[in-house]
Design an enzyme around this catalytic site. Structure first.
Site, PDB file in Angstrom:
ATOM      1  CE  LYS A   5      -0.757  -0.443   4.693  1.00 40.34           C
ATOM      2  NZ  LYS A   5       0.418  -0.964   5.062  1.00 40.34           N
ATOM      3  NE  ARG A  80      -1.939  -0.942   9.708  1.00 38.56           N
ATOM      4  CZ  ARG A  80      -0.839  -0.315   9.596  1.00 38.56           C
ATOM      5  NH1 ARG A  80      -1.224   0.264   9.006  1.00 38.56           N
ATOM      6  NH2 ARG A  80      -0.232  -1.402   8.656  1.00 38.56           N
ATOM      7  NE  ARG A 119       8.904  -3.165   4.578  1.00 34.63           N
ATOM      8  CZ  ARG A 119       7.623  -2.382   4.903  1.00 34.63           C
ATOM      9  NH1 ARG A 119       6.786  -1.719   3.999  1.00 34.63           N
ATOM     10  NH2 ARG A 119       7.151  -2.592   5.865  1.00 34.63           N
ATOM     11  NE  ARG A 152       8.836  -0.540   8.438  1.00 38.62           N
ATOM     12  CZ  ARG A 152       7.424   0.056   8.011  1.00 38.62           C
ATOM     13  NH1 ARG A 152       7.494   0.108   6.480  1.00 38.62           N
ATOM     14  NH2 ARG A 152       6.920  -1.176   9.008  1.00 38.62           N
ATOM     15  NE  ARG A 163       4.672  -4.921  10.615  1.00 38.88           N
ATOM     16  CZ  ARG A 163       5.650  -4.717   9.947  1.00 38.88           C
ATOM     17  NH1 ARG A 163       6.627  -5.172   9.396  1.00 38.88           N
ATOM     18  NH2 ARG A 163       5.241  -4.125   7.745  1.00 38.88           N
TER      19      ARG A 163
HETATM   20  P1  ADP Z   1       2.519  -1.505   7.737  1.00 36.51           P
HETATM   21  O1  ADP Z   1       1.902  -1.112   6.854  1.00 36.51           O
HETATM   22  O2  ADP Z   1       3.584  -2.459   6.373  1.00 36.51           O
HETATM   23  O3  ADP Z   1       2.915  -2.132   9.093  1.00 36.51           O
HETATM   24  P2  ADP Z   1       3.103   0.908   8.365  1.00 36.51           P
HETATM   25  O4  ADP Z   1       4.534   1.771   7.850  1.00 36.51           O
HETATM   26  O5  ADP Z   1       1.794   1.568   7.498  1.00 36.51           O
HETATM   27  O6  ADP Z   1       3.888  -0.438   7.481  1.00 36.51           O
HETATM   28  O7  ADP Z   1       2.796   0.281   9.926  1.00 36.51           O
HETATM   29  C1  ADP Z   1       4.274   0.910  10.635  1.00 36.51           C
HETATM   30  C2  ADP Z   1       3.353   0.607  11.826  1.00 36.51           C
HETATM   31  O8  ADP Z   1       2.756   1.727  12.467  1.00 36.51           O
HETATM   32  C3  ADP Z   1       2.156  -0.655  12.245  1.00 36.51           C
HETATM   33  O9  ADP Z   1       2.801  -1.806  12.710  1.00 36.51           O
HETATM   34  C4  ADP Z   1       1.627   0.023  14.185  1.00 36.51           C
HETATM   35  O10 ADP Z   1       2.426   0.288  14.722  1.00 36.51           O
HETATM   36  C5  ADP Z   1       1.817   1.643  13.451  1.00 36.51           C
HETATM   37  N1  ADP Z   1       0.827   2.205  12.536  1.00 36.51           N
HETATM   38  C6  ADP Z   1       0.319   2.493  11.071  1.00 36.51           C
HETATM   39  N2  ADP Z   1      -0.724   2.798  11.123  1.00 36.51           N
HETATM   40  C7  ADP Z   1      -0.982   2.458  12.247  1.00 36.51           C
HETATM   41  C8  ADP Z   1      -2.857   3.140  12.216  1.00 36.51           C
HETATM   42  N3  ADP Z   1      -3.194   3.911  11.472  1.00 36.51           N
HETATM   43  N4  ADP Z   1      -3.026   2.390  13.674  1.00 36.51           N
HETATM   44  C9  ADP Z   1      -2.553   1.878  14.505  1.00 36.51           C
HETATM   45  N5  ADP Z   1      -1.443   2.118  14.355  1.00 36.51           N
HETATM   46  C10 ADP Z   1      -0.462   2.574  13.311  1.00 36.51           C
END
Ligand code: ADP
Length: 214
Positions: A5, A80, A119, A152, A163
């Site tokens: 995404k 989320r 990644r 990361r 996750r």
């Molecule tokens: P990915 O989708 O690959 O897990 P992201 O960068 O979108 O990577 O998210 C990394 C982390 O950031 C998530 O595992 C979470 O801990 C936090 N995070 C991101 N977006 C949200 C959200 N909308 N609500 C809660 N935590 C979030």
């Protein structure tokens, strides 16, 4: 997580305009700048847990109030949880914006693992590589700016499991929440990034033609 995404959201922002809002990127940026918010969020992220709703919602709400969001924006990784989706509905209502177009990118668990464990991200420009499927020309160096490529902290296998569990528990219901309202467009995320982008642009153009969201 790992469905692509972030990669795709950047493409959408570049072609259609509008800011790209990713809570994950915003938290990582806060952490690099050493803010209290960044430090708090990082503790959750490193365990593979979601950051608490009130923190994420407040951050997005503040960002959406900025002038450059008045005509719309691309959300990547938000909402989320169902509580976040409800908060977004209220924000959109207050801003006089239409209902969102929701794109659900689908991918097998085995491919997700390969994408996340492989990644690597450029420390300088944030360009995303995959050591299996999209390696850089020189190992560990970005093709564009020679920046160092790093993994990361939350892309380690034990964190990835958490996750994915958080996705099942908290985020899967968000898809159902929007599906009931007929807002979800499913997209096969298994192809090469360019293929997924083409399919995604086709979805957006079709929806734009219908009016409503955009
Ligand atoms: P990915 O989708 O690959 O897990 P992201 O960068 O979108 O990577 O998210 C990394 C982390 O950031 C998530 O595992 C979470 O801990 C936090 N995070 C991101 N977006 C949200 C959200 N909308 N609500 C809660 N935590 C979030």
């Amino acid at each position: 997580p790992g469905a692509g995404k972030g990669t795709q959201a950047k493409k959408v922002a570049a072609l259609y305009g509008g800011p790209h809002l990713s809570p994950g990127d915003m938290f990582r940026d806060h952490f690099r700048r050493g803010t209290e918010l960044g430090v708090r969020a990082k503790a959750f992220m490193d365990r593979g847990e979601l950051v608490p709703d009130e923190i994420v919602v407040a951050m997005i709400e503040q960002r959406i109030a900025a002038r450059d969001c008045a005509q719309g924006f691309i959300l990547d990784g938000f909402p989320r949880t169902v509580a976040q989706a409800e908060a977004l509905d209220q924000m959109l209502g207050r801003a006089g914006l239409p209902e969102p177009l929701v794109v659900h990118v689908k991918l097998d668990a085995s491919l997700i693992l390969r994408r996340l464990t492989g990644r690597r991200v450029c420390k300088v420009g944030g360009e995303i590589y995959n050591i299996y499927d999209r390696p850089p020309k020189t190992p560990n160096r970005c093709d564009h700016d020679s920046g160092e490529l790093v993994q990361r902290d939350d892309d380690r296998e034990e964190v990835i499991k958490e996750r994915l569990a958080a996705y099942e528990e908290h985020t899967q219901p968000v898809v159902a929440y929007y599906r009931r309202r007929g807002l979800v467009q499913d997209l096969d995320g298994s192809g090469a990034p360019e293929e997924v982008t083409r399919a995604l642009f086709a979805v957006i153009d079709r929806e734009e033609g219908r009016g409503g969201h955009l």
